[in-house]
Design an enzyme around this catalytic site. Structure first.
Site, short mmCIF file in Angstrom:
data_model
loop_
_atom_site.label_atom_id
_atom_site.label_comp_id
_atom_site.label_asym_id
_atom_site.label_seq_id
_atom_site.Cartn_x
_atom_site.Cartn_y
_atom_site.Cartn_z
N ALA A 162 66.35 -32.27 8.61
CA ALA A 162 65.20 -33.17 9.11
C ALA A 162 64.05 -33.20 8.15
O ALA A 162 64.21 -32.09 7.26
CB ALA A 162 64.78 -32.57 10.60
N GLY A 206 69.69 -30.76 10.43
CA GLY A 206 69.94 -32.19 10.65
C GLY A 206 71.18 -32.83 10.04
O GLY A 206 71.81 -33.75 10.47
N GLU A 236 74.10 -31.76 11.39
CA GLU A 236 74.12 -32.48 12.71
C GLU A 236 74.54 -33.81 12.66
O GLU A 236 75.74 -34.08 13.47
CB GLU A 236 72.99 -32.43 13.54
CG GLU A 236 72.67 -30.83 13.83
CD GLU A 236 71.36 -30.69 14.41
OE1 GLU A 236 70.47 -31.02 13.82
OE2 GLU A 236 71.36 -30.13 15.77
N GLU A 245 67.85 -23.75 10.85
CA GLU A 245 66.60 -23.89 11.56
C GLU A 245 65.85 -22.76 11.99
O GLU A 245 64.64 -22.86 12.10
CB GLU A 245 66.77 -24.84 12.81
CG GLU A 245 67.09 -26.47 12.57
CD GLU A 245 68.47 -26.58 12.13
OE1 GLU A 245 69.55 -25.63 12.03
OE2 GLU A 245 69.13 -27.98 12.10
C1 3H9 Z 1 66.24 -29.59 10.82
O1 3H9 Z 1 67.04 -30.42 10.35
C2 3H9 Z 1 65.90 -29.79 12.45
C3 3H9 Z 1 66.96 -30.46 13.41
O2 3H9 Z 1 67.89 -29.81 13.73
C4 3H9 Z 1 66.54 -31.27 14.66
C5 3H9 Z 1 65.71 -32.41 14.25
C6 3H9 Z 1 65.35 -33.00 15.83
N1 3H9 Z 1 62.16 -31.84 4.58
O3 3H9 Z 1 63.97 -25.91 -2.25
P1 3H9 Z 1 63.68 -26.99 -3.27
C7 3H9 Z 1 61.57 -30.58 -0.61
S1 3H9 Z 1 65.15 -28.55 10.11
C8 3H9 Z 1 61.25 -31.97 3.48
O4 3H9 Z 1 62.98 -26.72 -4.17
P2 3H9 Z 1 66.69 -26.64 -4.10
C9 3H9 Z 1 60.98 -29.28 -1.09
O5 3H9 Z 1 59.74 -28.91 -0.43
C10 3H9 Z 1 65.37 -28.60 8.52
N2 3H9 Z 1 61.37 -31.72 2.06
O6 3H9 Z 1 65.24 -27.42 -3.99
C11 3H9 Z 1 60.75 -29.59 -2.46
O7 3H9 Z 1 59.74 -30.39 -2.88
P3 3H9 Z 1 58.87 -30.31 -4.02
C12 3H9 Z 1 66.58 -28.03 8.35
C13 3H9 Z 1 62.23 -30.88 1.88
O8 3H9 Z 1 67.58 -27.45 -4.93
C14 3H9 Z 1 62.23 -30.43 -2.72
O9 3H9 Z 1 62.71 -30.78 -1.74
N3 3H9 Z 1 66.89 -27.69 6.72
C15 3H9 Z 1 63.40 -30.32 2.55
O10 3H9 Z 1 66.40 -25.07 -4.66
C16 3H9 Z 1 63.37 -29.55 -3.63
O11 3H9 Z 1 63.55 -28.35 -2.57
C17 3H9 Z 1 66.52 -26.90 5.89
O12 3H9 Z 1 65.86 -25.97 6.54
C18 3H9 Z 1 63.25 -30.85 4.13
N4 3H9 Z 1 64.23 -30.75 4.99
O13 3H9 Z 1 67.16 -26.37 -2.68
C19 3H9 Z 1 66.59 -26.97 4.45
N5 3H9 Z 1 64.05 -29.61 1.94
O14 3H9 Z 1 59.73 -30.74 -5.27
C20 3H9 Z 1 65.62 -26.81 3.64
C21 3H9 Z 1 63.43 -29.61 0.81
O15 3H9 Z 1 57.66 -31.40 -3.93
N6 3H9 Z 1 65.77 -27.05 2.25
N7 3H9 Z 1 62.56 -30.37 0.59
O16 3H9 Z 1 58.45 -28.76 -4.09
C22 3H9 Z 1 66.41 -26.15 1.42
O17 3H9 Z 1 66.94 -25.11 1.82
C23 3H9 Z 1 66.28 -26.27 0.02
O18 3H9 Z 1 65.64 -27.25 -0.31
C24 3H9 Z 1 67.82 -27.02 -0.31
C25 3H9 Z 1 67.59 -27.50 -2.19
C26 3H9 Z 1 68.93 -25.74 -0.35
C27 3H9 Z 1 68.25 -28.12 0.21
#
Ligand code: 3H9
Length: 697
Positions: free
Chosen positions: A63, A102, A105, A125
């Site tokens: 999400a 998400g 999901e 999450e």
């Molecule tokens: C969810 O899904 C809830 C659902 O179950 C239910 C809904 C109803 N959103 O980490 P990085 C940005 S909860 C917005 O440096 P990497 C991050 O801020 C979500 N932005 O890259 C950064 O921005 P900036 C569950 C996001 O290659 C840029 O992307 N998912 C999100 O080292 C690059 O990120 C998670 O918890 C996001 N979801 O790692 C996953 N994710 O360049 C969270 C990232 O402006 N994300 N950004 O600073 C991660 O674990 C890592 O970002 C990922 C990439 C492994 C994907």
């Protein structure tokens, strides 16, 4: 159709493509685009199967976290994924990079899933104080069983594509072009006459297992490991609904529990921790186009525990590294230390022997500075004494090639003075690793007065490459982390003089969520370190800054912490379990008497205020002096280097959440009662009086 989700038809296959950089997060435009595209493909009589594929470096990573806390916009993700699953035509998710939250999901609402071998899938999450809120807690147990689903959802840790294949989350591993692989798989489904296969309709993995017992065991485990955390128990309750209720009711229960997590203060603190960790790498006054020097080889000066830990960080990411020691004997010991450190990981099962041997070939022991003439980056990790540092930096200046970056791992000495031992202070930077350096994530990148922009940019980039959380800091005694921790440690000791016991202080802070209490920590690192800092402070501090005397008394009695088997606690031989030290009460009472203090009962709340407000007040001074760029950088340092609980957001976020006027007023009271150390930081006073927060700066 939206810009971020497109639909095209290739023969009988509809290809739905998500393109929402950087991580294809499921913001409103993506949700709308997915819903519209799947509906259109369903309605198109020519389409026989649907492929979902993502552009860029990853599948959908979850999400859009930025939308949390804002008014919800329709369609919500639960509605979108239920729509995808309900489709009558077989759908295939093609996963690369990470399918997280998400994103997974969405993938499990598709009827089939294929993935690149390098991909990872997970439901993280819980790390954001949430639970999977779009069917993840209902569909994953149906796919992999309750036990594995609980593991994945409660830990939040992703699994590899190969493990996902074994578990049945993924149907096939593929290679090459993602769209082509998806189309080929979909065509085969059509040829084999395979139709929609809905995870939500399955019950086979739920049947015949004592799921209630699995849930009870997980509850007990979580209660023991993370008693103060809100979302893990709710994750478990949601998974419980997967086998106690029909799908529709289970999904409703999941929504309720998700809502509870969404409004919890822990969720905002954890999301703050997520974004600020990424923000910390951005240096406001560094032009975006600052070039970065190439670092293909490194060296570490000093093969002690710290030096070896740092060297292994380089070897771990494939960068050849030399360790310089003063003699062949010391060099052999350092190389042995490298192997021993790796062997601990091999024994724990987190590293194979093959991988260890491969990494060890990247580490070379040397004894002559001339051997460092070709390296791109050197990190000095020798004894914390200016004279010793001077000799090292003069030698590096003589032997290293022009353009090599010369870094110091000093934890408190003046980096500007160190830089001036060379004729190239612009190439000198601080890389302050935390012990054990190969494990701890934090790296303070110390910017000296003369550090060149490209050297700073390179230091930040190398931090990322080493998989550290690199945070820029300015030069002062102790930089950010240790400068603040001096205040925290000192106040903890004053509390002992006033009536508390080490177990009570540690207990209160552990209950708050700290990974370790200050006294267990002191015993672990050895009391002599604190003592030498105290001795230095006694020589330099004005008289009104009183210092506790407990460390001196304990050192005199041979209580130096775990290494002597006795410190604030006692330790049985070979054990690290802290037990009450029976000799300590007499020492504490003597210290109280000496200070004319009548010992009294202290509450946990008071203990938290005295220790944490000391951190906050110093943090405010650090901010005002520009030693840290922003208050959230201080939070990142404390969460990643000092065991501060992420669910409290870091000391400065915690202060904001309490209200700065409250924090300021208490600090004023402490100032009256306890004197000079508690002089309120002018910045804190200003913000409190203006009704503002650190986050507003
Ligand atoms: C969810 O899904 C809830 C659902 O179950 C239910 C809904 C109803 N959103 O980490 P990085 C940005 S909860 C917005 O440096 P990497 C991050 O801020 C979500 N932005 O890259 C950064 O921005 P900036 C569950 C996001 O290659 C840029 O992307 N998912 C999100 O080292 C690059 O990120 C998670 O918890 C996001 N979801 O790692 C996953 N994710 O360049 C969270 C990232 O402006 N994300 N950004 O600073 C991660 O674990 C890592 O970002 C990922 C990439 C492994 C994907």
């Amino acid at each position: 159709m939206s810009d971020v989700v497109t639909l095209e038809r290739q023969g009988a296959i509809a290809v739905v493509r998500v393109n929402n950089p950087p991580v294809n997060a499921l913001g409103i435009a993506v949700r709308e685009g997915l819903q519209d595209s799947f509906k259109a493909a369903e309605a198109d009589p020519q389409v026989k199967a649907i492929v979902l594929v993502c552009e860029g470096s990853t599948f959908i990573a979850g999400a859009d976290i930025k939308e949390f806390g804002k008014p919800p916009k329709s369609p919500g993700l639960p509605e979108v994924v239920s729509g995808i699953e309900a489709g009558s035509k077989p759908s295939v998710a093609v996963i690369h990079g990470t399918a997280l939250g998400g994103g997974l999901e969405v993938a499990v609402s598709c009827h089939y899933r294929i993935a690149l071998k390098s991909a990872k899938v997970g439901l993280p999450e819980v790390k954001l104080g949430l639970l999977p809120g779009a069917g993840g807690t209902q569909r994953l147990p149906r796919l992999v069983g309750v036990e594995k689903a609980l593991d994945m959802i409660v830990s939040g840790n992703p699994i590899s594509a190969s493990e996902a294949l074994e578990l049945g989350v993924i149907d096939e591993l593929v290679e090459g072009d993602l769209t082509a692989a998806g189309i080929a798989y979909a065509e085969k489904l059509i040829a084999d006459g395979k139709g929609a296969r809905r995870t939500g309709e399955r019950t086979d993995k739920l049947d015949g297992v004592d799921n209630a017992a699995l849930v009870a065991a997980k509850r007990a485990e979580v209660e023991k490991k993370t008693p103060g955390l809100f979302s893990p128990q709710r994750c478990i309750s949601a998974v419980e609904a997967s086998f106690t209720m029909p799908l529709e009711d289970g999904l409703k229960r999941e929504r309720e529990l998700f809502g509870e997590c969404l409004v919890s203060p822990q969720r905002s603190a954890l999301v703050h921790a997520f974004f600020t960790e990424r923000l910390a790498s951005k240096i406001d006054d560094l032009p975006k186009d600052t070039p970065v020097r190439e670092i293909n080889s490194a060296a570490v000066i000093g093969g002690g525990t710290m030096g070896v830990g740092i060297a292994l960080c380089f070897a771990n990411v494939g960068i050849p590294v030399k360790i310089l020691e003063v003699s062949d004997e010391a060099m052999d010991k350092a190389m042995e230390r490298c192997r021993d450190t790796y062997m601990m990981s091999v024994k724990r099962g987190s590293l194979t022997e093959d991988a260890m041997n491969k990494r060890l070939t990247l580490v070379e022991g040397v004894t002559d500075y001339a051997d460092l003439s070709g390296v791109d980056l050197v990190v000095e990790a020798v004894f914390e004494e200016m004279g010793v540092k001077q000799k090292v930096f003069e030698a590096l200046d003589t032997h290293c090639k022009p353009g090599a970056i010369l870094a110091s791992n000093t934890s408190s000495l003046n980096l500007n003075q160190i830089a001036d031992f060379t004729k190239r202070p612009q190439d000198v930077v601080g890389l302050h690793f935390f012990s054990p350096a190969n494990v701890m994530r934090l790296l303070e990148v110390v910017r000296g007065e003369k550090t060149a922009n490209d050297v700073l940019a390179t230091a930040m980039a190398i931090g990322k490459k080493l998989k550290k959380v690199a945070v820029p800091v300015g030069v002062c005694d102790g930089f950010v982390g240790n400068r603040m921790v001096f205040q925290y440690g000192r106040e903890s000791e004053f509390l002992l003089e006033e009536g508390a016991t080490p177990a009570q202080v540690d207990g209160a802070l552990r209950k708050f969520g700290m990974a370790m209490g200050p006294f267990a920590m002191r015993d672990l690192s050895g009391l002599d370190i604190g003592l030498s800092i105290r001795t230095r402070q006694r020589q330099t501090l004005p008289a009104e800054f009183k210092l506790p005397t407990i460390l001196d008394k304990m050192a005199a009695a041979g209580m130096l912490g775990q290494k002597t088997g006795k410190g604030f606690y006692v330790y049985e031989k070979g054990s690290r379990t802290p037990l009450d030290n029976p000799e300590l009460p007499a020492i504490l009472e003597a210290a109280s008497k000496e200070q004319g203090i009548e010992r009294r009962e202290l509450t946990d709340e008071y203990i938290l205020e005295r220790t944490l407000f000391a951190l906050i007040n110093e943090g405010a001074k650090i901010l005002e002096e520009g030693i840290a760029q922003r208050s959230s950088d201080i939070d990142v340092i404390y969460i990643n280097g000092y065991g501060f609980p992420a669910h409290q957001g870091g000391p400065m976020f915690y202060a904001d959440s309490l209200g700065l006027d409250h924090v300021y007023n208490r600090i004023c009271e402490f100032h009256k009662q306890h004197g000079a150390w508690w002089k309120p930081a002018p910045l804190l006073e200003k913000l409190a009086k203006e009704g503002r927060k650190f986050a507003d700066l």
